[in-house]
Design an enzyme around this catalytic site. Structure first.
Site, short mmCIF file in Angstrom:
data_model
loop_
_atom_site.label_atom_id
_atom_site.label_comp_id
_atom_site.label_asym_id
_atom_site.label_seq_id
_atom_site.Cartn_x
_atom_site.Cartn_y
_atom_site.Cartn_z
N LYS A 95 36.48 38.48 47.45
CA LYS A 95 35.73 37.67 46.52
C LYS A 95 36.52 36.38 46.23
O LYS A 95 37.74 36.40 46.43
CB LYS A 95 35.43 38.43 45.23
N ASP A 120 35.74 43.92 45.63
CA ASP A 120 35.95 43.41 44.28
C ASP A 120 36.90 44.42 43.65
O ASP A 120 36.49 45.54 43.32
CB ASP A 120 34.61 43.39 43.52
N HIS A 121 38.16 44.05 43.52
CA HIS A 121 39.14 45.10 43.21
C HIS A 121 38.94 45.71 41.83
O HIS A 121 39.42 46.80 41.58
CB HIS A 121 40.58 44.59 43.42
N LYS A 160 39.41 50.00 40.13
CA LYS A 160 40.27 50.42 39.02
C LYS A 160 39.77 51.77 38.49
O LYS A 160 38.56 51.97 38.36
CB LYS A 160 40.27 49.36 37.90
N GLU A 206 44.21 37.57 30.39
CA GLU A 206 45.40 37.50 31.24
C GLU A 206 46.47 36.67 30.53
O GLU A 206 46.15 35.67 29.89
CB GLU A 206 45.07 36.80 32.55
N HIS A 261 34.00 40.16 39.07
CA HIS A 261 34.57 41.31 38.36
C HIS A 261 33.75 41.66 37.10
O HIS A 261 33.37 42.82 36.90
CB HIS A 261 36.00 41.01 37.88
N LYS A 308 42.90 32.77 31.05
CA LYS A 308 44.32 32.80 31.44
C LYS A 308 45.13 32.28 30.26
O LYS A 308 44.62 31.54 29.42
CB LYS A 308 44.55 31.94 32.67
C1 BG6 Z 1 41.60 37.97 40.84
C2 BG6 Z 1 41.52 36.55 40.35
O1 BG6 Z 1 40.42 38.34 41.48
O2 BG6 Z 1 41.84 38.83 39.73
C3 BG6 Z 1 42.78 36.16 39.61
O3 BG6 Z 1 41.31 35.68 41.45
C4 BG6 Z 1 43.07 37.14 38.51
O4 BG6 Z 1 42.68 34.85 39.08
C5 BG6 Z 1 43.04 38.58 39.05
O5 BG6 Z 1 44.35 36.85 37.99
C6 BG6 Z 1 43.15 39.58 37.93
O6 BG6 Z 1 43.31 40.85 38.47
P1 BG6 Z 1 44.02 42.00 37.65
O7 BG6 Z 1 43.84 43.22 38.49
O8 BG6 Z 1 45.46 41.61 37.49
O9 BG6 Z 1 43.32 42.07 36.34
#
Ligand code: BG6
Length: 513
Positions: free
Chosen positions: A171, A200-201, A205, A239, A263, A363
């Site tokens: 993504k 989409d990681h 989770k 974040e 996400h 962020k």
């Molecule tokens: C990514 C974004 O997909 O997800 C980043 O491109 C973001 O900008 C990150 O920092 C956040 O992932 P996680 O797993 O650390 O919450």
């Protein structure tokens, strides 16, 4: 292998049938950041758990002039720095023997001919029957080139016959509906939709996967999961980090494209979708798509009323001064890219009519914390809720996605003593305390799923396009406004005052995390 699975508390009870068929994973951009931070550590942990096929190889493919042993050193360094479990010398040799590297330019047909020769050699040596997974960890602008070259080199097999050919795409897929469609068209020229895994990681989770279990394996929740009992939902993805070294990408993306389109909308869909009639991948994906299609459009003049964007200014991070976004390396000094966004979203279906979902992500916020908080309606102002100046705190179910994974339920309880005084108490569940400290990383689960051909946690083409169609209303309004200024919030604070006004104008407040 089955022994290793049985000994691991997180895989005990699962059978060796969990292990996918023998295959080779080719990582385009294998010497890049994602590979070092996430992919190679995830594969290492899968290997430690004994859930990778015995006949398995990884081939890094990129322009960098590495060879097999320097790629292994690159992998070891990444694993040392980013893996949830340290490098175990006893296991390293076994893992490292599956690592290979093929240098080459993504646009050069010769490089693909060489890659093919290399794959065939490895497959013969490892006894892999030609099953291949291609992971595109590359900028979206290179996807078409790579897909066309893969096909021209005869590296893509027909899904109905022969060995497995699958492709994984990162993504965001595109930067708007038109570009997402164009990428999907390119993919569809060479691959069948069943072979395409849009990753989409967040969907990997543990707590996100747990959403369906929580909702549909507990009889106390589902009857309350609707507009009759739920007042509103707050979804926060906060974040601590700033843009870091990714300004080149982020300047073109911003928080809306980077986090909300994918996400956050995916998590929202898991929270709000109707019960699927089975756990088959397509049913769950249909459910999410239907939900995305019910999002009330936010466009034109509504954007200013329902969406707040902002950018971090100078501030503090762990007691140190940090620069504002426009002073970060690689960022335009007059950039209007948003690093924070807050939205009010409505879902036009029977279940959710009138229930606002407030979303915020940014962020350089005070802490890293992602959660969904379900606010239940207050009890009537009868018996215990009668003091208008001190109304009872409502029940809230909080689903903590990270870092302290778990969930908690706030209830009202009587304070011990002769008088009836009510105090909010929490029933709290922590993954760490119950299941041990180290839940698998999202990429572990997702890579295993691709190898096993399970598309449940991946974004289908229609859902990606539905998300872009919806968020496009916001992006278009911003584009049309040609603003030269977005509100600032000091780094290390909870976003701009405008975001507080957004929710407070409805008589509600953001949760304190
Ligand atoms: C990514 C974004 O997909 O997800 C980043 O491109 C973001 O900008 C990150 O920092 C956040 O992932 P996680 O797993 O650390 O919450």
């Amino acid at each position: 292998m089955a022994d290793v699975i049985a000994q691991n508390p997180l895989t005990a009870g699962l059978s060796a049938s969990l292990i996918p068929q023998p295959c080779t994973l080719v990582i385009f951009g294998g010497a890049g950041d994602l590979s070092a931070r996430k992919l190679l550590p995830a594969l290492y942990n899968l290997s430690l758990d004994g859930v990778l096929p015995a006949n398995f190889a990884v081939v890094g493919f990129a322009r960098n002039e590495l060879d097999d042993s320097s790629f292994a050193a690159f992998a070891r360094d990444g694993i040392q720095r980013f893996s949830r479990r340290p490098v175990a010398d006893a296991h390293w040799a076994e893992y490292a023997r599956s690592l290979f590297y093929a240098p080459g330019s993504f646009a050069d047909p010769q490089a693909y001919a060489e890659l093919k020769r290399r794959l065939e050699k490895i497959e013969t040596e490892f006894g892999i029957p030609g099953n291949r997974v291609f992971y595109l960890s590359i900028p979206p602008s290179l996807i078409a080139t790579c897909v066309d070259q893969l096909q021209a080199a005869g590296l893509v097999a027909d899904p109905r016959e022969g060995p497995i050919s699958r492709i994984i795409v990162e993504k965001p897929v595109g930067r708007d509906l038109a570009s997402a469609r164009a990428i999907n068209e390119v993919l569809a020229r060479a691959f069948d939709e069943s072979q395409i895994f849009r990753i989409d990681h967040y969907l990997g989770k543990e707590t996100v996967q747990n959403l369906l279990v929580l909702r549909f394996a507990n009889s106390v929740l589902e009857p309350l999961w609707n507009s009759k009992y739920i007042d509103h939902v707050q979804l926060t993805v906060a974040e601590e980090e700033g843009v870091g070294t990714r300004a080149g990408y982020y300047e073109e993306a911003g928080a809306c494209r980077d986090m909300v389109q994918n996400h956050i909308l995916q998590v929202l869909a898991m929270i709000a979708m109707e019960p699927p009639w089975s756990l088959a991948a397509e049913n769950i994906r249909d459910g999410k798509l239907n939900l995305l299609r019910c999002l009330r459009p936010v466009a034109g003049a509504d954007v200013d009323k329902q969406v707040v964007r902002a950018q971090y200014g100078p501030g503090y991070y762990h007691g140190e001064d940090v620069p504002g976004y426009r002073r970060e390396d690689g960022v335009r000094r007059d950039s209007t890219t948003e690093t924070y966004v807050a939205l009010k979203v409505l879902i036009d279906n029977w279940r959710w009519a009138g229930v606002p979902f407030y979303i915020r992500t940014g962020k350089r916020l005070p802490k890293r914390a992602s959660e969904a908080a379900i606010y239940f309606k207050p009890v009537p102002e009868i018996l215990f809720n009668t003091n208008r100046d001190e109304l009872l705190e409502p029940n809230v179910l909080t689903l903590r996605i990270q870092p302290d994974e778990g969930f908690s339920l706030r209830l009202s309880s009587k304070l011990p003593g002769p008088k009836v005084r009510i105090y909010p108490v929490k029933m709290d569940f922590h993954y760490g305390a119950t299941f041990g400290d180290s839940s698998p990383e999202a990429y572990e689960r997702l890579l295993l799923d691709v190898m096993a051909g399970d598309a449940t946690l991946f974004m289908r083409r229609d859902a990606v396009e539905a998300s872009w169609a919806w968020i496009g209303g916001v992006l278009d309004a911003w584009e049309a406004s040609r603003t030269r200024y977005v509100p600032e919030y000091a780094a290390g604070t909870w976003g701009p005052i405008e975001a507080d006004r957004l929710i407070e104008s409805d008589g509600r407040r953001w949760r304190t995390l």
